[in-house]
Scaffold this motif. Structure first.
Motif, PDB file in Angstrom:
ATOM      1  N   GLY A 137      10.297   5.139  -1.650  1.00 11.22           N
ATOM      2  CA  GLY A 137      10.671   6.425  -1.088  1.00 11.22           C
ATOM      3  C   GLY A 137      11.615   7.166  -1.224  1.00 11.22           C
ATOM      4  N   THR A 138      12.750   6.567  -1.990  1.00 11.47           N
ATOM      5  CA  THR A 138      14.096   7.513  -2.112  1.00 11.47           C
ATOM      6  C   THR A 138      14.251   7.807  -3.585  1.00 11.47           C
ATOM      7  N   ALA A 139      13.222   7.890  -4.324  1.00 17.38           N
ATOM      8  CA  ALA A 139      13.162   8.153  -5.611  1.00 17.38           C
ATOM      9  C   ALA A 139      13.273   9.562  -5.725  1.00 17.38           C
ATOM     10  N   ALA A 140      14.236  10.136  -6.501  1.00 14.87           N
ATOM     11  CA  ALA A 140      14.564  11.766  -6.619  1.00 14.87           C
ATOM     12  C   ALA A 140      13.196  12.219  -7.255  1.00 14.87           C
ATOM     13  N   ASP A 141      12.620  11.610  -8.115  1.00 12.70           N
ATOM     14  CA  ASP A 141      11.265  12.409  -8.568  1.00 12.70           C
ATOM     15  C   ASP A 141       9.994  11.620  -7.936  1.00 12.70           C
ATOM     16  N   LEU A 142       9.351  12.149  -6.756  1.00 12.55           N
ATOM     17  CA  LEU A 142       8.354  11.330  -6.063  1.00 12.55           C
ATOM     18  C   LEU A 142       7.311  11.159  -6.911  1.00 12.55           C
ATOM     19  N   ALA A 143       6.635  12.328  -7.561  1.00 14.46           N
ATOM     20  CA  ALA A 143       5.488  12.349  -8.573  1.00 14.46           C
ATOM     21  C   ALA A 143       5.549  11.177  -9.500  1.00 14.46           C
ATOM     22  N   ALA A 144       6.739  11.195 -10.276  1.00  7.75           N
ATOM     23  CA  ALA A 144       6.834  10.233 -11.388  1.00  7.75           C
ATOM     24  C   ALA A 144       7.157   8.616 -10.779  1.00  7.75           C
ATOM     25  N   GLU A 145       7.607   8.575  -9.336  1.00  9.16           N
ATOM     26  CA  GLU A 145       7.493   7.442  -9.127  1.00  9.16           C
ATOM     27  C   GLU A 145       6.247   6.794  -8.625  1.00  9.16           C
ATOM     28  N   CYS A 146       5.377   7.841  -8.015  1.00  6.44           N
ATOM     29  CA  CYS A 146       3.794   7.099  -7.863  1.00  6.44           C
ATOM     30  C   CYS A 146       3.221   6.843  -9.068  1.00  6.44           C
ATOM     31  N   ALA A 147       3.431   7.840 -10.150  1.00  4.59           N
ATOM     32  CA  ALA A 147       2.579   7.344 -11.552  1.00  4.59           C
ATOM     33  C   ALA A 147       3.309   6.060 -12.016  1.00  4.59           C
ATOM     34  N   ARG A 148       4.607   5.936 -11.762  1.00  5.61           N
ATOM     35  CA  ARG A 148       5.098   4.329 -12.376  1.00  5.61           C
ATOM     36  C   ARG A 148       4.340   3.403 -11.635  1.00  5.61           C
ATOM     37  N   TYR A 149       4.233   3.657 -10.121  1.00  6.43           N
ATOM     38  CA  TYR A 149       3.778   2.377  -9.270  1.00  6.43           C
ATOM     39  C   TYR A 149       2.127   2.427  -9.659  1.00  6.43           C
ATOM     40  N   ALA A 191      10.751  -3.628   4.089  1.00  7.79           N
ATOM     41  CA  ALA A 191      11.499  -4.521   5.027  1.00  7.79           C
ATOM     42  C   ALA A 191      10.542  -5.440   5.811  1.00  7.79           C
ATOM     43  N   VAL A 192       9.339  -4.737   6.396  1.00  3.82           N
ATOM     44  CA  VAL A 192       8.453  -5.046   7.400  1.00  3.82           C
ATOM     45  C   VAL A 192       7.538  -6.329   6.645  1.00  3.82           C
ATOM     46  N   ILE A 193       7.177  -6.100   5.222  1.00  2.00           N
ATOM     47  CA  ILE A 193       6.353  -7.124   4.876  1.00  2.00           C
ATOM     48  C   ILE A 193       7.446  -8.296   4.507  1.00  2.00           C
ATOM     49  N   ARG A 194       8.545  -8.064   4.235  1.00  3.15           N
ATOM     50  CA  ARG A 194       9.329  -9.285   4.308  1.00  3.15           C
ATOM     51  C   ARG A 194       9.563 -10.297   5.473  1.00  3.15           C
ATOM     52  N   ARG A 195       9.635  -9.421   6.449  1.00  4.73           N
ATOM     53  CA  ARG A 195       9.615 -10.057   7.852  1.00  4.73           C
ATOM     54  C   ARG A 195       8.270 -10.738   8.276  1.00  4.73           C
ATOM     55  N   GLU A 196       7.275  -9.854   8.090  1.00  4.54           N
ATOM     56  CA  GLU A 196       5.848 -10.406   8.348  1.00  4.54           C
ATOM     57  C   GLU A 196       5.332 -11.490   7.752  1.00  4.54           C
ATOM     58  N   LEU A 197       5.680 -11.600   6.393  1.00  5.86           N
ATOM     59  CA  LEU A 197       5.154 -12.589   5.532  1.00  5.86           C
ATOM     60  C   LEU A 197       6.074 -13.139   4.476  1.00  5.86           C
ATOM     61  N   LEU A 221       0.826  -1.150   0.090  1.00  9.77           N
ATOM     62  CA  LEU A 221      -0.121  -0.115   0.053  1.00  9.77           C
ATOM     63  C   LEU A 221       0.985   1.139  -0.059  1.00  9.77           C
ATOM     64  N   ASP A 222       1.942   1.317   0.742  1.00  6.93           N
ATOM     65  CA  ASP A 222       2.587   2.562   1.204  1.00  6.93           C
ATOM     66  C   ASP A 222       4.069   2.364   1.267  1.00  6.93           C
ATOM     67  N   GLU A 223       4.890   3.513   1.532  1.00  8.32           N
ATOM     68  CA  GLU A 223       6.161   3.291   1.972  1.00  8.32           C
ATOM     69  C   GLU A 223       6.436   4.654   2.503  1.00  8.32           C
ATOM     70  N   TYR A 224       7.411   4.742   3.439  1.00  6.66           N
ATOM     71  CA  TYR A 224       7.976   6.021   3.893  1.00  6.66           C
ATOM     72  C   TYR A 224       8.739   6.755   3.180  1.00  6.66           C
ATOM     73  N   VAL A 225       8.741   7.961   2.858  1.00  4.10           N
ATOM     74  CA  VAL A 225       9.631   8.729   2.193  1.00  4.10           C
ATOM     75  C   VAL A 225      10.826   9.011   3.032  1.00  4.10           C
ATOM     76  N   GLY A 226      12.375   8.557   2.346  1.00  4.83           N
ATOM     77  CA  GLY A 226      13.566   9.135   2.784  1.00  4.83           C
ATOM     78  C   GLY A 226      14.194   7.684   3.591  1.00  4.83           C
ATOM     79  N   LEU A 227      13.510   6.647   3.648  1.00 10.67           N
ATOM     80  CA  LEU A 227      13.729   5.449   4.480  1.00 10.67           C
ATOM     81  C   LEU A 227      14.302   4.426   3.246  1.00 10.67           C
ATOM     82  N   PRO A 228      15.473   4.125   3.132  1.00  8.85           N
ATOM     83  CA  PRO A 228      15.917   2.965   2.206  1.00  8.85           C
ATOM     84  C   PRO A 228      15.215   1.884   2.374  1.00  8.85           C
ATOM     85  N   LEU A 229      15.211   0.978   1.462  1.00  5.94           N
ATOM     86  CA  LEU A 229      14.366  -0.256   1.733  1.00  5.94           C
ATOM     87  C   LEU A 229      15.232  -1.067   2.655  1.00  5.94           C
TER      88      LEU A 229
END
Length: 259
Positions: free
Chosen positions: A103-115, A81-87, A65-73
């Motif tokens: 959440g570390t993408a240089a262009d966050l808007a473009a990353e959202c459109a890509r997703y 990381a959490v979903i790997r650990r939990e499931l 569903l989502d990811e924090y901005v600024g935290l590396p995977l």
């Protein structure tokens, strides 16, 4: 919308696992995954079925569903990381087919459109698991989010950051921004499954299920969905005015209908 009042979190977990198992046994399953405390019992049941009953995730594609901005995977509290650990580390899904916003993408808007485009290219999500915040948010769609919004950056409220501070050393370490599937993106899934336990969620559940369809309570978007199921325990259901009706309809539900 169907509301199912359960006697325990374990019962909720079994019902949710039933829904996911039916999808996983179908062709090219695409599953939507959520993090947080609400889905954990369901994930534990799915892991058990994989280990003991042979339930396979091998053909599945998963979207978070989502990811924090600024935290590396690689950060332990990134949702990847959490979903790997939990499931996903505990079942046979291909790690390359488990996707999350970057959440570390240089262009966050473009990353959202890509997703959003990646979800569409996969054929859309068959079943999306959701939790609900004490303020009625789903994903990180905070109150007053657009009901037709797509994946985008969002600013977290102080309340949500405080709710999530238990996963960090302090609230100051909780990122202020996230990338989240929007309510429109979430609603494009074929089946929405929302779970909630405990009295702290009772007011939000009542607003989502029986209140007006409103951006004030983002989870109320489930009222507009063609196939939405809400699983709650007695405590989370304690503010529902029509609880007896939901129990009655469940008790008389045809066996063939399923969830």
């Amino acid at each position: 919308m169907e509301v199912v009042i359960c006697g325990s979190g374990e019962e909720i977990g079994r019902h949710v696992a039933d829904v996911y198992e039916a999808v996983l046994r179908g062709p090219a399953p695409v599953i939507g995954l959520a993090t947080g405390s609400s889905p954990l019992v369901a994930y534990q049941e799915l892991i058990r079925r994989h280990r003991e009953d042979g339930l396979s995730f091998a053909g599945a594609t998963a979207f978070l569903l989502d990811e924090y901005v600024g935290l590396p995977l690689s950060h332990p509290e990134s949702y990847a990381a959490v979903i790997r650990r939990e499931l996903t580390d505990h079942v046979d899904i291909d790690p390359a087919r488990v996707f999350s916003p970057d959440g570390t993408a240089a262009d966050l808007a473009a990353e959202c459109a890509r997703y959003d485009a990646a979800i569409a290219a996969a054929g859309g999500v068959h079943v999306q698991l959701l939790g609900i915040g004490t303020d009625g948010h789903v994903g990180f769609n905070e109150p007053m989010s657009s009901l037709t919004s797509r994946t985008r950056p969002k600013t977290l409220t102080r309340q949500t950051r405080e709710d999530n501070a238990r996963f960090f050393d302090s609230v100051d370490e909780v990122p202020t921004h996230v990338l989240t599937q929007g309510l429109g993106t979430i609603s494009s899934a074929r089946h929405l499954v929302l779970v909630a336990t405990g009295s702290a969620k009772a007011e939000a559940i009542a607003a989502a299920v029986e209140g007006p369809l409103s951006a004030r309570c983002p989870a109320s978007i489930l009222q507009w969905h063609r196939h939405a199921t809400v699983f709650v325990d007695e405590a989370a259901a304690s503010r529902l005015e029509f609880a007896d009706y939901y129990r009655h309809t469940l008790a008389h539900k045809p066996d063939w209908q399923g969830f």
